[in-house]
Design a protein around this motif. Structure first.
Motif, short mmCIF file in Angstrom:
data_model
loop_
_atom_site.label_atom_id
_atom_site.label_comp_id
_atom_site.label_asym_id
_atom_site.label_seq_id
_atom_site.Cartn_x
_atom_site.Cartn_y
_atom_site.Cartn_z
N ARG A 251 0.85 -1.19 0.00
CA ARG A 251 0.00 0.00 0.00
C ARG A 251 0.88 1.23 0.00
O ARG A 251 1.86 1.31 0.75
CB ARG A 251 -0.91 0.01 1.24
N VAL A 265 4.47 -3.07 3.24
CA VAL A 265 4.20 -4.49 3.03
C VAL A 265 4.04 -5.13 4.40
O VAL A 265 4.28 -4.49 5.44
CB VAL A 265 5.35 -5.17 2.24
N SER A 266 3.66 -6.38 4.45
CA SER A 266 3.36 -7.00 5.75
C SER A 266 4.60 -7.09 6.64
O SER A 266 4.47 -7.14 7.86
CB SER A 266 2.77 -8.40 5.54
N GLY A 267 5.80 -7.09 6.03
CA GLY A 267 7.02 -7.22 6.81
C GLY A 267 7.71 -5.92 7.13
O GLY A 267 8.79 -5.91 7.73
N SER A 282 -3.42 0.44 -3.44
CA SER A 282 -2.77 -0.87 -3.32
C SER A 282 -2.05 -1.19 -4.63
O SER A 282 -2.59 -0.96 -5.72
CB SER A 282 -3.81 -1.96 -3.02
N GLY A 330 6.97 -11.10 7.38
CA GLY A 330 5.59 -10.93 7.81
C GLY A 330 4.74 -12.03 7.23
O GLY A 330 5.01 -13.22 7.43
N GLN A 331 3.72 -11.64 6.45
CA GLN A 331 2.86 -12.63 5.80
C GLN A 331 3.30 -12.95 4.38
O GLN A 331 2.69 -13.77 3.70
CB GLN A 331 1.42 -12.11 5.78
N ASP A 332 4.36 -12.30 3.93
CA ASP A 332 4.84 -12.47 2.56
C ASP A 332 6.02 -13.41 2.49
O ASP A 332 6.72 -13.65 3.48
CB ASP A 332 5.23 -11.12 1.96
#
Length: 373
Positions: A251, A265-267, A282, A330-332
């Motif tokens: 994002r 990012v998620s991380g 996004s 993270g989630q990636d």
């Protein structure tokens, strides 16, 4: 609408044995030349009759060898776009599109004419003939003609293969809009017609696809979400060491006057140039494995601003000197390609805590695109 394919077909020395499903959004069929992509496309479109198996679209069976059923192409309601466009040269753009609309069943669901025109940016082309169009314009018109028939599925067979780099960059944003567009009716915020996208270009898949089906020698090697498959170290030999990489969803959090934008990012955060999207948008980011460095400790005195904590998830040592390392951020998942000597020296193994280092300028502008819903 879901496409289910389970077919077997032999042509000379080549044997196809493929089974997969393609749901909403974009499903990419990827593989080298001769892997069976176009044979599958012809079978789905009804241009080739497999020797065995079954093909279904939603609740309707298109082909069933045991049931001796094979619907003709006109009854399948599948819009097909080839790499050469195949427009009628004696008809204007508007007339070409109207030809496709002749095959639209009365009351059938699909994109409205004005949505097609707006999504593909062809309003100014309507009175022109194909001979006066660029390659990218011809492909946009070919897609519009296929959509005008209100297909249940759009089948795109190497639609950008005949275009050079600048023309590909010109048409990719239109394909993104097509992927994400609804019918245009009030209250419809859903995605557009499902797309099966056939290509051997990994950059197009990373930018457009939701799912990927990897083919080799007529067999399905792997199938799954594009972010998971592309970051799988076992896929590096199939994809190629120079094309292997990951797709991260991000994002836009900040756009700075110095040309760098901050993406979340998620991380963690990434700072990258070439992001034209507004704050809050996004985006997808394609990061090549060869552009990712791995460090056991957080580096200091380094020019890169993109240093993210990670954990080694998997490693795969190939036949050459390279090793593919899957990192969890993270989630990636982020794929890195390093040498075997570096892996041994760092002692990398599943569970090892480390840092992923990415140079901002390593991510090309074309590898940052609008994210699908």
């Amino acid at each position: 609408m879901r496409l289910s394919v389970d077919i077997r077909h032999r042509m000379g020395d080549f044997a196809l044995e493929a089974a997969f499903e393609a749901g909403p959004g974009v499903t990419a069929l990827f593989g080298p030349s001769g892997s069976g992509k176009t044979t599958i496309a012809k079978a789905v479109a009804g241009l080739l009759t497999p020797q065995e198996g079954r093909i279904a679209l939603g609740a309707e069976t298109l082909f069933d060898r045991q049931g001796d059923l094979c619907l003709p192409p006109a009854r399948r309601r599948i819009g097909v776009v080839f790499q050469d466009g195949r427009l009628f040269p004696h008809l204007t753009v508007a007339q070409n599109i109207a030809f496709g609309a002749r095959y639209a069943p009365s009351g059938a669901a699909g994109l409205e004419a004005e949505v097609i025109e707006r999504t593909l940016g062809i309003g100014a082309l309507m009175g022109r003939y194909p001979a006066s169009l660029s390659g990218g314009e011809k492909q946009r018109v070919a897609i519009a003609r296929a959509l005008a028939m209100r297909p249940r599925l759009l089948l795109m067979d190497e639609p950008l293969a005949a275009l050079d780099g600048p023309r590909k960059d010109e048409i990719l944003p239109y394909l993104e809009r097509l992927r994400d567009s609804g019918s245009g009716r009030p209250g419809d915020s859903g995605r557009g017609v499902p797309i099966v996208y056939i290509t051997h270009a990994m950059a197009e898949i990373a930018r457009l696809a939701d799912r990927i089906v990897v083919l080799r020698d007529g067999r399905v090697v792997c199938a799954g979400g594009v972010t998971e498959v592309l970051s799988d170290p076992l896929m590096v030999p199939m994809i190629g060491v120079r094309e292997a990489g990951s797709v991260l969803m991000a994002r836009v959090a900040e756009s700075n006057p110095n040309g760098l934008s901050r993406l979340v990012v998620s991380g963690g955060d990434l700072r990258l140039p070439g992001v034209s999207a507004e704050v809050g948008t996004s985006v997808r980011i394609r990061i090549l494995a060869q552009d990712v460095l791995v460090a056991l400790e957080r580096p200091v005195g380094l020019s890169s601003r993109n240093i993210l904590p990670a954990v080694v998830e998997a490693v795969h040592r190939g036949e050459g000197p390279g090793v593919a390392v899957s990192l969890r951020l993270g989630q990636d998942r982020l794929l890195a390609r390093i040498t075997g000597d570096a892996m041994d020296e760092l002692g990398l193994a599943p569970g090892t805590a480390c840092y992923a280092v990415l140079k901002a300028t390593a991510v090309a502008r074309a590898d940052i695109s609008l994210r699908g819903a």
